[in-house]
Design a protein around this motif. Sequence first.
Motif, PDB file in Angstrom:
ATOM      1  N   GLN A   4       0.829  -1.210   0.000  1.00 20.73           N
ATOM      2  CA  GLN A   4       0.000   0.000   0.000  1.00 20.73           C
ATOM      3  C   GLN A   4       0.859   1.254   0.000  1.00 20.73           C
ATOM      4  O   GLN A   4       0.528   2.235  -0.664  1.00 20.73           O
ATOM      5  CB  GLN A   4      -0.917   0.016   1.223  1.00 20.73           C
ATOM      6  CG  GLN A   4      -2.273  -0.567   0.963  1.00 20.73           C
ATOM      7  CD  GLN A   4      -3.210  -0.332   2.135  1.00 20.73           C
ATOM      8  OE1 GLN A   4      -2.821  -0.476   3.285  1.00 20.73           O
ATOM      9  NE2 GLN A   4      -4.435   0.011   1.834  1.00 20.73           N
ATOM     10  N   ASP A  61      -6.780  -4.212   2.506  1.00 21.16           N
ATOM     11  CA  ASP A  61      -7.168  -3.129   1.610  1.00 21.16           C
ATOM     12  C   ASP A  61      -8.661  -3.183   1.312  1.00 21.16           C
ATOM     13  O   ASP A  61      -9.346  -2.158   1.313  1.00 21.16           O
ATOM     14  CB  ASP A  61      -6.360  -3.219   0.318  1.00 21.16           C
ATOM     15  CG  ASP A  61      -6.666  -2.082  -0.636  1.00 21.16           C
ATOM     16  OD1 ASP A  61      -6.523  -0.913  -0.216  1.00 21.16           O
ATOM     17  OD2 ASP A  61      -7.053  -2.357  -1.782  1.00 21.16           O
ATOM     18  N   ARG A  63     -11.015  -4.563   3.203  1.00 11.82           N
ATOM     19  CA  ARG A  63     -11.748  -4.201   4.426  1.00 11.82           C
ATOM     20  C   ARG A  63     -11.762  -2.694   4.617  1.00 11.82           C
ATOM     21  O   ARG A  63     -12.786  -2.115   4.993  1.00 11.82           O
ATOM     22  CB  ARG A  63     -11.104  -4.859   5.646  1.00 11.82           C
ATOM     23  CG  ARG A  63     -11.532  -6.275   5.842  1.00 11.82           C
ATOM     24  CD  ARG A  63     -11.093  -6.798   7.204  1.00 11.82           C
ATOM     25  NE  ARG A  63     -10.868  -8.224   7.087  1.00 11.82           N
ATOM     26  CZ  ARG A  63      -9.703  -8.828   7.120  1.00 11.82           C
ATOM     27  NH1 ARG A  63      -8.607  -8.138   7.318  1.00 11.82           N
ATOM     28  NH2 ARG A  63      -9.619 -10.130   7.000  1.00 11.82           N
ATOM     29  N   GLN A  64     -10.632  -2.051   4.335  1.00 11.59           N
ATOM     30  CA  GLN A  64     -10.550  -0.597   4.489  1.00 11.59           C
ATOM     31  C   GLN A  64     -11.491   0.092   3.515  1.00 11.59           C
ATOM     32  O   GLN A  64     -12.168   1.057   3.857  1.00 11.59           O
ATOM     33  CB  GLN A  64      -9.123  -0.136   4.258  1.00 11.59           C
ATOM     34  CG  GLN A  64      -8.946   1.351   4.420  1.00 11.59           C
ATOM     35  CD  GLN A  64      -7.508   1.778   4.146  1.00 11.59           C
ATOM     36  OE1 GLN A  64      -6.639   0.959   3.825  1.00 11.59           O
ATOM     37  NE2 GLN A  64      -7.261   3.062   4.248  1.00 11.59           N
ATOM     38  N   ARG A  65     -11.568  -0.407   2.288  1.00 13.44           N
ATOM     39  CA  ARG A  65     -12.463   0.195   1.292  1.00 13.44           C
ATOM     40  C   ARG A  65     -13.924   0.025   1.703  1.00 13.44           C
ATOM     41  O   ARG A  65     -14.735   0.912   1.496  1.00 13.44           O
ATOM     42  CB  ARG A  65     -12.224  -0.425  -0.067  1.00 13.44           C
ATOM     43  CG  ARG A  65     -10.933  -0.001  -0.682  1.00 13.44           C
ATOM     44  CD  ARG A  65     -10.701  -0.720  -1.992  1.00 13.44           C
ATOM     45  NE  ARG A  65      -9.382  -0.437  -2.495  1.00 13.44           N
ATOM     46  CZ  ARG A  65      -9.159   0.025  -3.720  1.00 13.44           C
ATOM     47  NH1 ARG A  65     -10.160   0.240  -4.530  1.00 13.44           N
ATOM     48  NH2 ARG A  65      -7.931   0.271  -4.107  1.00 13.44           N
ATOM     49  N   ASP A  67     -15.033  -0.331   4.821  1.00 13.82           N
ATOM     50  CA  ASP A  67     -15.268   0.513   5.991  1.00 13.82           C
ATOM     51  C   ASP A  67     -15.412   1.981   5.616  1.00 13.82           C
ATOM     52  O   ASP A  67     -16.212   2.709   6.205  1.00 13.82           O
ATOM     53  CB  ASP A  67     -14.133   0.361   7.000  1.00 13.82           C
ATOM     54  CG  ASP A  67     -14.133  -1.030   7.673  1.00 13.82           C
ATOM     55  OD1 ASP A  67     -15.172  -1.695   7.613  1.00 13.82           O
ATOM     56  OD2 ASP A  67     -13.094  -1.397   8.244  1.00 13.82           O
ATOM     57  N   ASP A  68     -14.644   2.436   4.621  1.00 11.50           N
ATOM     58  CA  ASP A  68     -14.708   3.839   4.204  1.00 11.50           C
ATOM     59  C   ASP A  68     -16.013   4.153   3.498  1.00 11.50           C
ATOM     60  O   ASP A  68     -16.512   5.266   3.557  1.00 11.50           O
ATOM     61  CB  ASP A  68     -13.535   4.188   3.277  1.00 11.50           C
ATOM     62  CG  ASP A  68     -12.224   4.234   4.022  1.00 11.50           C
ATOM     63  OD1 ASP A  68     -12.251   4.273   5.278  1.00 11.50           O
ATOM     64  OD2 ASP A  68     -11.166   4.232   3.375  1.00 11.50           O
ATOM     65  N   GLY A  69     -16.550   3.183   2.786  1.00 10.08           N
ATOM     66  CA  GLY A  69     -17.810   3.384   2.090  1.00 10.08           C
ATOM     67  C   GLY A  69     -17.611   4.130   0.790  1.00 10.08           C
ATOM     68  O   GLY A  69     -16.512   4.476   0.395  1.00 10.08           O
TER      69      GLY A  69
END
Length: 70
Positions: A4, A61, A63-65, A67-69
């Motif tokens: 990342q 990555d 999961r982060q996407r 969570d960010d929505g």
Amino acid sequence: MGAQTIRFLIQVCFALAGLLAVVFVASPFGPTLGFFLLVFGLWLGRRVFKRIATLDEIKQDLRQRVDDGP
């Protein structure tokens, strides 16, 4: 250095190069060159990330996407 981080550095470098192209290159070619540098940097960053990322980094990555929505 993680995948990342490398992706981020590639994208930032190409974005800055695109900004400099817009500022310093003559009018019809500067914005066009800047746009292509930006798009190429985004594409190259994604391509490099897919090539060197481990499965755990890809899951993180995604999961982060999520969570960010949108």
